[in-house]
Enzyme design. Structure first.
Site, PDB file in Angstrom:
ATOM      1  N   ARG A  83      21.064   0.309   8.075  1.00 53.83           N
ATOM      2  CA  ARG A  83      21.979   1.005   7.166  1.00 53.83           C
ATOM      3  C   ARG A  83      21.245   2.182   6.534  1.00 53.83           C
ATOM      4  NH1 ARG A  83      22.338  -3.089   1.872  1.00 53.83           N
ATOM      5  NH2 ARG A  83      20.089  -3.233   1.598  1.00 53.83           N
TER       6      ARG A  83
ATOM      7  N   ASN B 115      26.200   2.872  -1.716  1.00 50.58           N
ATOM      8  CA  ASN B 115      25.469   1.695  -2.180  1.00 50.58           C
ATOM      9  C   ASN B 115      24.001   2.059  -2.275  1.00 50.58           C
ATOM     10  OD1 ASN B 115      25.576  -1.377  -2.642  1.00 50.58           O
ATOM     11  ND2 ASN B 115      23.854  -1.113  -1.230  1.00 50.58           N
ATOM     12  N   GLU B 116      23.463   1.921  -3.475  1.00 55.49           N
ATOM     13  CA  GLU B 116      22.041   2.154  -3.712  1.00 55.49           C
ATOM     14  C   GLU B 116      21.567   3.477  -3.106  1.00 55.49           C
ATOM     15  OE1 GLU B 116      19.901  -1.468  -2.654  1.00 55.49           O
ATOM     16  OE2 GLU B 116      20.327  -2.202  -4.664  1.00 55.49           O
TER      17      GLU B 116
ATOM     18  N   GLU C  16      24.320  -6.242  -9.093  1.00 49.40           N
ATOM     19  CA  GLU C  16      23.770  -7.324  -8.268  1.00 49.40           C
ATOM     20  C   GLU C  16      22.690  -8.027  -9.082  1.00 49.40           C
ATOM     21  OE1 GLU C  16      22.447  -5.775  -4.485  1.00 49.40           O
ATOM     22  OE2 GLU C  16      24.269  -4.581  -4.234  1.00 49.40           O
TER      23      GLU C  16
ATOM     24  N   TRP D  56      14.708 -11.036   4.014  1.00 45.33           N
ATOM     25  CA  TRP D  56      15.341 -10.485   5.207  1.00 45.33           C
ATOM     26  C   TRP D  56      14.670 -11.168   6.394  1.00 45.33           C
ATOM     27  CZ3 TRP D  56      15.962  -4.402   5.016  1.00 45.33           C
ATOM     28  CH2 TRP D  56      16.889  -4.062   4.013  1.00 45.33           C
TER      29      TRP D  56
ATOM     30  N   GLU E  94      20.334 -10.166   6.497  1.00 46.31           N
ATOM     31  CA  GLU E  94      20.137 -10.789   5.184  1.00 46.31           C
ATOM     32  C   GLU E  94      20.459 -12.284   5.137  1.00 46.31           C
ATOM     33  OE1 GLU E  94      21.979  -8.372   2.169  1.00 46.31           O
ATOM     34  OE2 GLU E  94      20.477  -6.817   2.450  1.00 46.31           O
TER      35      GLU E  94
HETATM   36  C1  GAL Z   1      20.454  -4.671  -2.479  1.00 45.53           C
HETATM   37  C2  GAL Z   1      21.673  -4.138  -1.758  1.00 45.53           C
HETATM   38  C3  GAL Z   1      22.528  -5.256  -1.205  1.00 45.53           C
HETATM   39  C4  GAL Z   1      21.678  -6.244  -0.502  1.00 45.53           C
HETATM   40  C5  GAL Z   1      20.602  -6.768  -1.409  1.00 45.53           C
HETATM   41  C6  GAL Z   1      19.668  -7.739  -0.708  1.00 45.53           C
HETATM   42  O1  GAL Z   1      19.435  -3.732  -2.476  1.00 45.53           O
HETATM   43  O2  GAL Z   1      22.463  -3.325  -2.574  1.00 45.53           O
HETATM   44  O3  GAL Z   1      23.471  -4.706  -0.316  1.00 45.53           O
HETATM   45  O4  GAL Z   1      21.132  -5.628   0.605  1.00 45.53           O
HETATM   46  O5  GAL Z   1      19.832  -5.712  -1.879  1.00 45.53           O
HETATM   47  O6  GAL Z   1      18.847  -7.121   0.230  1.00 45.53           O
END
Ligand code: GAL
Length: 683
Positions: free
Chosen positions: A112, A150-151, A315, A323, A365
């Site tokens: 991604r 996202n991020e 989050e 991972w 993930e």
């Molecule tokens: C964050 C991200 C999520 C998920 C999570 C765990 O950085 O926004 O989509 O990837 O970490 O890796």
């Protein structure tokens, strides 16, 4: 008034991926979330194919259907734009949307964030999709807000595609006007780097010794930030045209090489953060023993608060992280999800969204655990989150109250970015940033980060009794003027070594150091050196207190009426001034010729009488953090125990223990990983 951060209560949410689960599971999931206390879910941020499965073919039925389920049970939704994950049909046909490594190799489909902000093709696809999503879903009653991408800048903050070079040239032309000005700003006469046309200028490329002109790299970082901010604004301008009144726009996380303050001001109603303190417990972590571990995340939360006083957590850790290719970690221990949740709230969060409802059964993930494991089985984590929800009801009145701090630590993006490319800067910055934070934590002294930005005025600073600006290497006259006003009005400014060394281009000044700070500091640097390893730690005596002067030592000379407060006690410069105090109006400036150790920072906090400001209310051990949120008349004291051992606290006044709903005072025991929120009653 937006659904989140309404100043009235703390709201609980989670991150949900309806596209990962059989639709037959949705209703049961939504119901169970609500039984847990969850009222909001964030969805859709990686689901481009569910909206545009093939180029130009749009369909909304999947999320229409899911939102109908949400509306049926009144679940509220934060809708994410899926632009962090371009679809395969696009990257295959239009490889120019891809980001590249420095050597030009494209990052291919399969992970991604592999796109680049400056590809006109990707911008057009994004504008089209975001417009369709915002206009179609905007009126949906379930939606309460929008998340952009996202991020932004996570996983990758370097962009080397051809579109980036074209955009970099435009950025530089806007900034410098002529190639001659660019040559001057980048000092290209050094090593014969002079450019004769804009077409010769590129984003940094592979060079010998992996080294590119540092003034170019500084501008490149500013350019990356500008690109990311423009990316967010492009989306936010579209969403703003279609959202319902009251629906907010946000994005999640703060990352390298992006001016998150600018992005928030231009494009967001508020920022949200993704908090994963369990990363401190990764089994292959290289954090030194005895470090702050998960308490380090308080530092990140303080950074988020500098952008927006009250914020959300999009989050929040709810399980082990991992991972398939990196990170092995334990599951949060009983109490730790509560601890990290309260850590977020203590520092200013009024929304907590747990990542994620269910652990993914597929993809990268599979070990980044959510509240539930792969099956629907009841587990310890969901039980803990239910309890947290009942605590939210008890501490709800904390919402809307501001975090209190008398001490600020000044930062600027220019200095942050310069410290990424200049190892002399990086070494002292790393040393002092960690040391000052540790000293503040362990003396129970709450701090704020305060960014010096173009629109910062002295009035933004006067609420702080003391401001540290550890290493103001890059500074200009305007910033010094604001600091001068702050001090003149009674503020105390503490400067560390190397202040004023560089101008805004990152070139070194020819003025005597500390350059633009000389008059304000009442000090001049006569000699300087990194402390040689075989010297050990050098010291200076300050009124009978022996203070460490670590890493870099400047020999100083006072100017005008400034006073020498401390002199070096070691090395060949023994006897030379190490610390100078200058009175300016009602305030004072302290110039320390070294970096800060925890010992040095603690001495400053104590001598300047800002350490442990709540000592009259509570005594607590080193392993506990405190924070106060207050609206001036009502104040709430958070106590957070990061150790697995129980801790003893002493309350010196009667307070209302909100968890238990009873008045308490005197000695109390806090269980391992325990937290409490006390309402400080009016005297
Ligand atoms: C964050 C991200 C999520 C998920 C999570 C765990 O950085 O926004 O989509 O990837 O970490 O890796």
């Amino acid at each position: 008034m937006s659904y989140l951060l309404d100043g009235k209560r703390i709201v609980m949410g989670t991150d949900y991926y309806p596209e990962h689960w059989d639709p037959s599971m949705w209703d049961e999931d939504l119901k169970r979330m609500q039984e847990t206390g969850i009222e909001v879910i964030r969805i859709a941020e990686f689901a481009w194919n569910k909206f545009e499965p093939r180029e130009g073919e749009f369909t909304f039925s999947f999320f229409d259907d899911f939102l109908a389920h949400c509306n049926a049970c009144s679940m509220k939704v934060i809708f994410g734009t899926p632009t962090a994950t371009p679809p395969a049909w696009m990257t295959d046909k239009y490889p120019e949307v891809l980001n590249a490594k420095m050597d030009g190799t494209l990052y291919r489909h399969g992970a991604r964030r592999h796109y680049n902000y400056n590809s006109v093709v990707y911008q057009n696809f994004t504008k089209e999709l975001v417009e369709k999503l915002a206009s179609h879903y905007g009126p949906n009653p379930a939606i309460v807000g929008w998340q952009i991408d996202n991020e932004i800048n996570c996983e990758c903050n370097e962009f080397y595609s051809e579109s980036d070079t074209l955009a970099f040239r435009r950025f530089l032309k806007d900034k410098y006007g002529t190639i001659e000005n660019l040559n001057k700003a980048w000092g290209t006469v050094f090593w014969n780097q002079t450019y004769t046309a804009w077409s010769e200028v590129y984003v940094p490329r592979v060079t010998l010794s992996n080294n590119t002109n540092p003034h170019e790299v500084l501008d490149y970082k500013r350019f990356v930030s500008d690109s990311a901010c423009r990316w967010a604004k492009m989306q936010s301008d579209i969403i703003a045209r279609y959202r319902k009144p009251g629906d907010f726009i946000t994005t999640n996380g703060i990352f390298q090489d992006i001016d998150s303050h600018r992005m928030t001001q231009e494009s967001l109603d508020f920022i949200t953060y993704d908090s994963y303190p369990n990363m401190a417990y990764e089994l292959d972590t290289n954090l030194p023993a005895g470090d702050l571990k998960d308490r380090n995340w308080s530092m990140m939360l303080d950074e988020v608060r500098s952008i927006h006083g009250i914020y959300g957590i999009m989050e929040q850790q709810s399980g082990a992280n991992g991972w398939n290719v990196r990170m092995v970690s334990p599951t949060p221990r009983p109490g730790q999800i509560t601890l990290w949740t309260m850590q977020s709230i203590a520092h200013g969060a009024d929304y907590i969204g747990y990542f994620r409802w269910r652990t993914a059964t597929m993809g990268t993930e599979i070990y980044w655990h959510g509240i539930l494991d792969y099956s629907s089985r009841e587990n310890r984590r969901i039980a803990e989150i239910r309890k947290i929800h009942s605590l939210f009801q008890k501490i709800g009145s904390v919402a809307g109250n501001a975090y209190e701090a008398n001490v600020g630590i000044l930062e600027s993006y220019d200095n942050k970015w310069d410290a990424e490319l200049d190892i002399w800067h990086a070494e002292i910055e790393k040393q002092s940033a960690a040391a000052i934070y540790r000293a503040a934590q362990f003396t129970h002294t709450p701090i704020d980060y305060v960014y010096l930005r173009e629109n910062t005025g002295a009035e933004d600073l006067t609420k702080y009794k003391v401001l540290f600006y550890p290493h103001a290497m890059i500074a200009n006259g305007q910033q010094v003027k604001i600091l001068q006003e702050y001090v003149a009005q009674g503020g105390i400014l503490v400067l560390g070594c190397r202040a004023g060394l560089k101008t805004m281009t990152g070139q070194c000044t020819q003025e005597n150091l500390p350059g633009v700070f000389r008059e304000l500091a009442g000090a001049e640097v006569t000699e300087f050196t990194f402390v040689a390893k075989d010297e050990g730690i050098t010291h200076a005596g300050w009124d009978g207190t022996e203070m460490e002067t670590v890493l870099f030592n400047e020999e100083l000379a006072p100017l005008g009426s400034a006073k020498v407060l401390a002199r070096y006690e070691d090395s060949y410069y023994q006897g030379s001034p190490a610390l100078i105090e200058n009175s300016v109006g009602k305030g004072k400036v302290y110039y320390l010729g070294s970096a800060f150790s925890e010992n040095t920072a603690q001495i400053f906090l104590e001598k300047l009488q800002v350490a442990n400001p709540y000592g009259n209310l509570i005594s607590l051990p080193r392993d506990c953090e405190i924070a106060v949120r207050s609206n001036g008349s009502e104040s709430y004291l958070f106590v957070l125990n990061y150790s697995k051992e129980e801790q003893k606290l002493t309350l010196h006044k009667q307070m209302n223990d909100l968890y238990r709903g009873e008045m308490v005072s005197g000695e109390l025991t806090l269980e391992g990983y325990g937290t409490r929120v006390f309402k400080i009653e009016e005297q």
